[in-house]
Write an enzyme that holds these catalytic residues in place. Structure first.
Site, mmCIF file in Angstrom:
data_model
loop_
_atom_site.group_PDB
_atom_site.id
_atom_site.type_symbol
_atom_site.label_atom_id
_atom_site.label_comp_id
_atom_site.label_asym_id
_atom_site.label_seq_id
_atom_site.Cartn_x
_atom_site.Cartn_y
_atom_site.Cartn_z
ATOM 1 N N ASP A 53 0.037 -5.239 8.903
ATOM 2 C CA ASP A 53 1.019 -5.723 7.926
ATOM 3 C C ASP A 53 1.317 -7.199 8.148
ATOM 4 O O ASP A 53 1.432 -7.985 7.198
ATOM 5 C CB ASP A 53 2.328 -4.926 8.047
ATOM 6 N N GLU A 99 -6.287 -4.729 1.493
ATOM 7 C CA GLU A 99 -6.425 -6.088 2.037
ATOM 8 C C GLU A 99 -7.067 -7.010 1.010
ATOM 9 O O GLU A 99 -7.690 -7.993 1.341
ATOM 10 C CB GLU A 99 -7.224 -6.054 3.345
ATOM 11 N N ASP A 117 -10.952 -10.849 -0.075
ATOM 12 C CA ASP A 117 -10.867 -9.639 0.744
ATOM 13 C C ASP A 117 -11.067 -10.002 2.211
ATOM 14 O O ASP A 117 -12.016 -10.706 2.565
ATOM 15 C CB ASP A 117 -11.942 -8.644 0.292
#
Ligand SMILES: [Mg+2]
Length: 331
Positions: free
Chosen positions: A194, A220, A177
């Site tokens: 992005d 994410e 993460d």
């Protein structure tokens, strides 16, 4: 193109074969219904068939019905070629699943034209099938990063667990993460976010083995499934992923951004006791511990935690996201 002729009358059979060879078909011949069915159900079977109605062992209509009942792919285009020329016969033949019906004596030009129709239908069907396969494949990918999506990763995990049980291997999953990712979206916008997710995906892939499954689990959060390595190598892999992300800054159009990631690792101690949920939960717990400690680190779930999760979650499908007490990430 391969074509089957099923015909018990030798004269008709030879005449038909000569025609088809002349039209550049690769001809397979069967003298009775049983042999015809076998030829149509074997490997690399013909997809075009000209079947006589009346034949020993099994008539042409029965062959037709059995082929249709098997619902096999790819489709077989069947023409019934018979002396039975009453209207009811034609209806009966088509109802048995034939695509076309021709009566003897037949006109060779007509047969040639009807076979061409059959080929056109088969070509259309082939195009449809490959479009469907492409869609199915697309449905397993995350459109932004090109990695497996969450649904595909859960399916991969189940498959890998079954395989590791057979081979008596352990299996690890790593939940990765990005730290403080929300700030990036808020400060630099979603396009920058992005581009960072795409870059992260590439970096994780670049330090994973070809046989590892790498996916985007959501937002994410990324996931790596790694089977058949020993524990030290696996924790090394977690560090390699963390380093790959934090080692050099990521390029967003307005400049470079330094990022870190936290990694939670869970390894099945005894593959027989493993279910997908226990590993997911244990890795998630390890990840939230890494976050609580400030992020930018790799934390491994303890073996007994995986065991406890396993006992608590046996038989429950992927419900991790709906768990009310799912650990929230602090960092
Ligand atoms: Mg016959």
């Amino acid at each position: 193109m391969k074509i089957l002729i099923a015909e018990d009358d030798m004269v008709t059979q030879r005449k038909l074969e000569a025609c088809l060879l002349d039209w550049n078909y690769e001809v397979v011949v069967a003298g009775d219904g049983e042999a015809a069915l076998q030829a149509l159900q074997g490997e690399d079977a013909p997809r075009l068939a000209v079947l006589d109605w009346m034949m020993p062992w099994k008539d042409g209509l029965k062959v037709c019905e059995e082929v249709r009942n098997a619902k096999a792919e790819p489709y077989v285009y069947i023409i019934i070629l018979t002396v039975r020329d009453r209207k009811e016969d034609v209806v009966q033949g088509l109802e048995a699943g034939a695509d076309d019906y021709l009566t003897k004596p037949y006109d060779v030009h007509e047969l040639k034209a009807r076979l061409r129709t059959g080929r056109r239908i088969l070509a259309l069907q082939e195009a449809l099938l490959s479009a469907r396969d492409a869609l199915r494949f697309q449905a397993t990918l995350d459109p932004l990063t090109g990695l497996w999506n969450r649904k595909a990763m859960v399916a991969n995990l189940k498959k890998e667990i079954a395989r590791s049980e057979r081979n008596n291997n352990s299996i690890s999953i790593m939940m990765v993460d990005l730290d403080h990712f929300n700030r990036i979206n808020e400060t630099h916008g979603h396009l920058a976010g992005d581009s960072i997710l795409r870059d992260t995906a590439q970096r994780i892939k670049s330090v994973s083995r070809v046989i590892d499954d790498v996916g985007r689990y959501g937002g994410e959060e990324f996931m790596v499934i790694s089977a058949g390595q020993d524990a030290t190598k696996k924790s090394g892999q977690g560090e390699r992923i963390r380093n790959a992300i934090s080692d050099c800054a990521m390029d967003i159009s307005e400049g470079m951004i330094q990022l870190t990631a936290s990694v939670g690792v869970a390894t099945s101690g005894n593959a027989k006791e493993t279910n997908p949920n226990s590993l997911l939960l244990a890795a998630d717990l390890a990840l939230s511990r890494a976050k609580a400690l400030g992020g930018n680190r790799v934390v491994e779930a303890r073996a007994e935690e995986v065991q406890v999760m396993s006992m608590a979650n046996r038989g429950i499908s992927d419900s991790r996201r709906r768990m009310p007490n799912k650990p929230r990430f602090a960092a």
